[in-house]
Design a protein around this motif. Structure first.
Motif, PDB file in Angstrom:
ATOM      1  N   THR A 271       0.859  -1.165  -0.019  1.00 30.13           N
ATOM      2  CA  THR A 271      -0.056  -0.048  -0.074  1.00 30.13           C
ATOM      3  C   THR A 271       0.912   1.369   0.163  1.00 30.13           C
ATOM      4  O   THR A 271       1.708   1.278   0.940  1.00 30.13           O
TER       5      THR A 271
ATOM      6  N   HIS B 298      -2.563  -1.363  -3.491  1.00 27.16           N
ATOM      7  CA  HIS B 298      -3.558  -0.355  -3.210  1.00 27.16           C
ATOM      8  C   HIS B 298      -2.785   1.093  -3.377  1.00 27.16           C
ATOM      9  O   HIS B 298      -1.663   1.117  -2.896  1.00 27.16           O
TER      10      HIS B 298
ATOM     11  N   GLU C 298     -10.290  -1.411   1.404  1.00 28.51           N
ATOM     12  CA  GLU C 298     -10.080  -1.737   0.167  1.00 28.51           C
ATOM     13  C   GLU C 298     -10.309  -0.527  -0.733  1.00 28.51           C
ATOM     14  O   GLU C 298     -10.776   0.468  -0.520  1.00 28.51           O
ATOM     15  N   PRO C 299      -9.502  -0.733  -1.930  1.00 30.37           N
ATOM     16  CA  PRO C 299      -9.530   0.566  -2.987  1.00 30.37           C
ATOM     17  C   PRO C 299     -10.751   0.823  -3.309  1.00 30.37           C
ATOM     18  O   PRO C 299     -11.904  -0.201  -3.488  1.00 30.37           O
TER      19      PRO C 299
END
Length: 266
Positions: A65, A94, A189-190
């Motif tokens: 991320t 992400h 979550e994206p």
């Protein structure tokens, strides 16, 4: 054990807040930037340059991320291109990006507009790079931070007569509240392009400057000026505002009281 979260621009106003919040929540955090952090910085730091690519691969090692807070007045698209290419190779899953309200609605085409308002076009370019990268992403547009508003007011207050663009309004927001939202996005979550984050109140530019002068105990003459060009026209029409997303809580007056000697409204 969860993977490391990388914060680009992690020694800047916003990045520093994001990194410390992630660390305090128990996550492994790495800060990336061109310049070493000040003494006392206790988060893993990797020196990297998003203009040249130096150190970017090392910064992304073990990262899934990325919170991309690094930015400038121009060239954000090129920085994003370099970052997403390296992030794709590193297996990032992400990418969280901070943009600005107005990036999609303020036209920046003429030479004058590029010189005065190129920041909006730069952010839009970076938005497009992130969205087209193939990496799942979350992009947040925020209004101007209190810190930038204060920096602008201080600089203008050095002039004996302050030119104030007619019809310009701003909706400044607390950087800490933006950091909270970016952390929330990074840990979920994206989500693609998410709703804007804006300050609780809109202010004519003249009122922002007047309140700063009052708090600092200064007096200046304010001179209304008409800004030419399509970008300025869009700002007069409110393209840099998000009044239906005024979800920030801290006000400009509260920020001034904390940061500037004196009493607002004296």
């Amino acid at each position: 054990m969860s993977s490391t979260i990388l914060v680009t621009g992690g020694t800047g106003t916003l990045g520093r807040l994001v990194a410390s919040r992630l660390r305090d929540a128990g996550h492994a955090v790495r800060v990336a930037g061109r310049h070493a952090p000040p003494p006392g910085h206790d988060i893993d730091f990797v020196q990297c340059d998003l203009d040249t690519g130096d150190g970017v691969e090392a910064a992304l090692s073990g990262v899934r991320t990325v919170v991309h807070c690094a930015g400038a007045q121009k060239g954000d698209g090129d920085k994003a291109r370099l970052l997403v290419a390296a992030a794709s190779r590193a297996g990032v899953t992400h990418l969280v990006f901070i943009s600005v309200v107005g990036a999609d609605t303020i036209p920046v085409r003429s030479r004058f507009d590029r010189a005065a308002f190129g920041y909006f076009a730069s952010k839009r370019d970076a938005e497009d790079v992130v969205a087209g990268s193939g990496i799942p992403f979350s992009t947040l547009r925020a209004t101007q931070f209190f810190e930038l508003t204060l920096l602008t007011a201080r600089a203008m207050a050095k002039l004996p007569v302050i030119p104030v663009p007619k019809g310009f309004r701003f909706q400044p927001v607390d950087a800490g509240e933006v950091a909270d939202r970016l952390v929330e996005l990074a840990l979920n979550e994206p989500a693609g392009l998410v709703p804007d984050l804006a300050g609780p109140l809109c202010y004519p530019m003249r009122d922002l400057i007047r309140s700063y002068l009052s708090a600092a105990g200064q007096r200046r003459l304010l001179l209304p000026v008409h800004m030419p060009g399509k970008a300025a026209k869009a700002i007069r029409e409110g393209a840099n505002l998000s009044e239906d997303m005024a979800v920030g809580r801290k006000t400009w007056e509260e920020f001034l009281t904390e940061r500037v000697p004196g009493v607002v409204g004296r």
